[in-house]
Design a protein around this motif. Structure first.
Motif, short mmCIF file in Angstrom:
data_model
loop_
_atom_site.label_atom_id
_atom_site.label_comp_id
_atom_site.label_asym_id
_atom_site.label_seq_id
_atom_site.Cartn_x
_atom_site.Cartn_y
_atom_site.Cartn_z
N THR A 161 0.81 -1.22 0.00
CA THR A 161 0.00 0.00 0.00
C THR A 161 0.84 1.26 0.00
O THR A 161 0.33 2.34 -0.28
CB THR A 161 -0.93 0.03 1.22
N SER A 162 2.14 1.14 0.32
CA SER A 162 2.99 2.33 0.40
C SER A 162 3.81 2.57 -0.86
O SER A 162 4.43 3.61 -1.01
CB SER A 162 3.93 2.22 1.60
N VAL A 200 6.97 9.06 2.15
CA VAL A 200 5.72 8.96 2.89
C VAL A 200 5.92 9.44 4.31
O VAL A 200 5.10 10.21 4.86
CB VAL A 200 5.19 7.51 2.87
N ALA A 201 7.01 9.03 4.96
CA ALA A 201 7.30 9.46 6.32
C ALA A 201 7.42 10.98 6.40
O ALA A 201 6.87 11.62 7.30
CB ALA A 201 8.59 8.81 6.81
N LEU A 251 -2.97 5.43 6.16
CA LEU A 251 -2.07 5.52 7.31
C LEU A 251 -2.70 6.26 8.50
O LEU A 251 -2.14 6.24 9.60
CB LEU A 251 -0.78 6.24 6.92
N ILE A 252 -3.84 6.90 8.30
CA ILE A 252 -4.43 7.72 9.35
C ILE A 252 -5.16 6.88 10.39
O ILE A 252 -5.23 7.26 11.56
CB ILE A 252 -5.39 8.77 8.73
N GLU A 253 -5.72 5.74 10.00
CA GLU A 253 -6.61 5.01 10.91
C GLU A 253 -5.99 4.71 12.28
O GLU A 253 -6.63 4.94 13.31
CB GLU A 253 -7.13 3.73 10.25
N PRO A 254 -4.75 4.21 12.36
CA PRO A 254 -4.18 3.98 13.70
C PRO A 254 -4.07 5.27 14.51
O PRO A 254 -4.16 5.25 15.74
CB PRO A 254 -2.79 3.40 13.39
#
Length: 204
Positions: free
Chosen positions: A4-5, A127-128, A168-171
């Motif tokens: 996914t990344s 991404v980071a 990536l937002i869900e956590p």
């Protein structure tokens, strides 16, 4: 690097340094524009004042810097900001952004992944970096809206930020960093879409 990344990393690789610089500038400008009587105003961050959002945003950036090997990280819990400043808000945010910008400058273009303070751990470098930028940019928006100033987000910047944030937002919602996604409305711009994804009403 998980499946996914891969696409976000490829899309963000040419622009991540510019996205970080633009987002950090937006946060610095938003804090510089806070009036003397505005530090205790409410913000789009539920139950947090302008001061607390500034503390949170500074702490998050210091955490990114520490993950990259620069500095010791925040001396307080960014998710429990006190609302009381030692020194000025401008000094706090400037020191945090300077430290984190220094940390990102140590990352070479050849670095495929870097560690982060996020629950995801190491992520593809572009991404980071854009996730760090996202944190700065959205809190710049929170501060600007709370203090009656124009949104610092552009549709171009929002598109890059959303590319990194998707999946990536869900956590982070579980930490209370972002509220639930808001439903789209006709005529939404890329900036509106980003804000709704982060649980913010762009037309509030």
């Amino acid at each position: 690097m998980n499946a996914t990344s891969v696409a976000p990393a490829a899309a963000l690789a040419p622009v991540w340094r510019d996205v970080v610089a633009d987002s950090y500038r937006a946060l610095a400008d938003a804090v510089a524009g806070i009036g003397a009587a505005q530090w205790d105003l409410p913000t789009p961050c539920s139950q947090w004042t302008v001061t607390q959002v500034v503390q949170h945003a500074a702490g998050d950036q210091l955490a990114f810097a520490a993950a990259l090997g620069v500095g010791a990280g925040p001396a307080y819990d960014p998710f429990a900001p006190s609302g009381s400043l030692d020194g000025t808000g401008v000094e706090l945010i400037s020191a945090a952004l300077d430290q984190t910008a220094t940390a990102w400058a140590t990352v070479t273009d050849a670095a495929e992944t870097v560690p982060t303070p996020l629950p995801h751990g190491a992520l593809p470098t572009p991404v980071a970096a854009v996730m760090a930028a996202l944190d700065a940019a959205v809190h710049a928006w929170d501060i600007a809206i709370a203090t009656g100033r124009p949104s610092p987000l552009t549709d171009t910047l929002a598109t890059h930020l959303l590319t990194a944030a998707t999946d990536l937002i869900e956590p982070l919602r579980q930490w209370g960093a972002y509220a639930a996604v808001l439903d789209a409305e006709p005529g939404d711009t890329p900036t509106d879409t980003l804000l709704r994804y982060l649980g913010r009403n762009p037309r509030a």
